[in-house]
Design an enzyme around this catalytic site. Sequence first.
Site, PDB file in Angstrom:
ATOM      1  N   ARG A  37       0.622  10.534  13.595  1.00 15.16           N
ATOM      2  CA  ARG A  37      -0.079   9.979  15.009  1.00 15.16           C
ATOM      3  C   ARG A  37      -0.198  10.942  16.147  1.00 15.16           C
ATOM      4  NH1 ARG A  37       2.236   4.017  13.497  1.00 15.16           N
ATOM      5  NH2 ARG A  37       0.431   3.264  12.455  1.00 15.16           N
ATOM      6  N   LYS A 198      -1.244  -8.727  -0.902  1.00 14.08           N
ATOM      7  CA  LYS A 198      -1.409 -10.105  -0.867  1.00 14.08           C
ATOM      8  C   LYS A 198      -2.655 -10.232  -0.633  1.00 14.08           C
ATOM      9  CE  LYS A 198       2.759 -11.812   1.257  1.00 14.08           C
ATOM     10  NZ  LYS A 198       3.508 -10.958   2.513  1.00 14.08           N
ATOM     11  N   GLY A 351      -1.904   0.698   6.291  1.00 14.42           N
ATOM     12  CA  GLY A 351      -0.863   1.570   6.441  1.00 14.42           C
ATOM     13  C   GLY A 351      -0.384   2.118   5.332  1.00 14.42           C
ATOM     14  N   GLY A 374      -3.094  -2.247  10.447  1.00 15.11           N
ATOM     15  CA  GLY A 374      -3.832  -3.843  11.035  1.00 15.11           C
ATOM     16  C   GLY A 374      -5.221  -3.755  11.618  1.00 15.11           C
TER      17      GLY A 374
END
Length: 398
Positions: A37, A198, A351, A374
Amino acid sequence: MQKKTVRDEDVSGKRVLVRVDFNVPMDQSGTIEDDTRIRACLPTITYLIDHQARVILCSHLGRPHGRVDEHLRLGPVGRRLSELVQRPVEVLREAVGPGVVRAVSEMQDGDLVLLENLRFYPGEEENDPVFARALASLADLFVNDAFGASHRAHASVVGLAAHLPCVAGLLMEKEIEQMSGLLEDPARPFAAVMGGAKVGEKIGILKNILPKVDLVLVGGGMAATFLKGRGVDVGISPVESDRMALIGTIMQEAETLGARVLLPEDLVVAGSLEAGANARVVSAGQIPADCMIADIGPLTIAAFTKELETCRTVAWNGPMGVFEIPQFSNGTTSIAQVLAGLNATTVIGGGSTAEAVTQLGLAGRMTHVSTGGGASLQFLSGKVLPGIAVLADRETHH
Ligand code: ADP
Ligand code: MG
């Protein structure tokens, strides 16, 4: 891109506040485990230095919840940045206040200052206008290069926009271009590879991307809910029953739109998802009652590979299995290798998916690996991210 970028501004001699996402994994002793990052923001930082700006960087790190946490100071991040840009970085122990004002007033053109962790201040996450104004008072221009934080309506993401002209950094520009490229005019065939734990987290993407794709390949833990929806017994795999009706609707919609949805035909299953658990490969119709899905199987890998080899665009979001455990990592590793070898646009969001691709050393062979988990999820779901919404449009003048 319709948003203004740092290239559209005259930054010479200006104080430029740059919101970056330096939220890197760091251990208790301050060792940075992955500096991706930080590296990702170097194009913007070097651009500003080369154009004689006074560069004031700000970021969050971890979740200190509005209090100082000695383990979450940005010192180690500043030192790594200094090594990467090969010039001094003045790391401040605060983000606002008289000490910061003084340090900024002493800056020369081309200097670099890094403010302290924004989340040491409750005003950051609360988007407190007083905190935003204090930050904004340090600068003449706001550059947002923190795509990974742009889905959050925090002071340093949206609050600043009330006080300063704000434009995109070069990483932000790249992220927006790659993500919107998928949604606007992807080269076809276009496949979406969906996985992860999920369904609930990914259903937004699936709904939004369905009209654009030719093909959806489903793996990961979420495959259980899809299989169950087709009447397949999935043993003790967690199933999101409340999403089953929605999946049914999406499957119908896919058929109407002519998009094919492929589910795994075989699976690696185990009694638990722990390292050393007894694992075996079974066909999708033969999952034992006491087992759960841990990864896609070899036939599925082969089938997915064959499909992907025909594609000119692939968006991948969510690992194919519990890749953190070696015996369940085959699906994720294989799909990553296939994508790395494709002559196609390959965009990785999420991620964990980005982490898997990076760990395999394949990030450089993808068209784009998003730095925002996200944020990329929300972008691909068709949501307007608050931090992007406040960036100036090309036509707009402040
Ligand atoms: P991303 O962060 O890329 O969006 P997710 O957060 O949706 O991905 O999911 C990542 C997690 O999903 C990983 O920790 C991985 O272990 C888990 N996972 C993948 N397959 C399975 C499975 N079959 N059962 C349980 N968890 C799974
Ligand atoms: Mg995740």
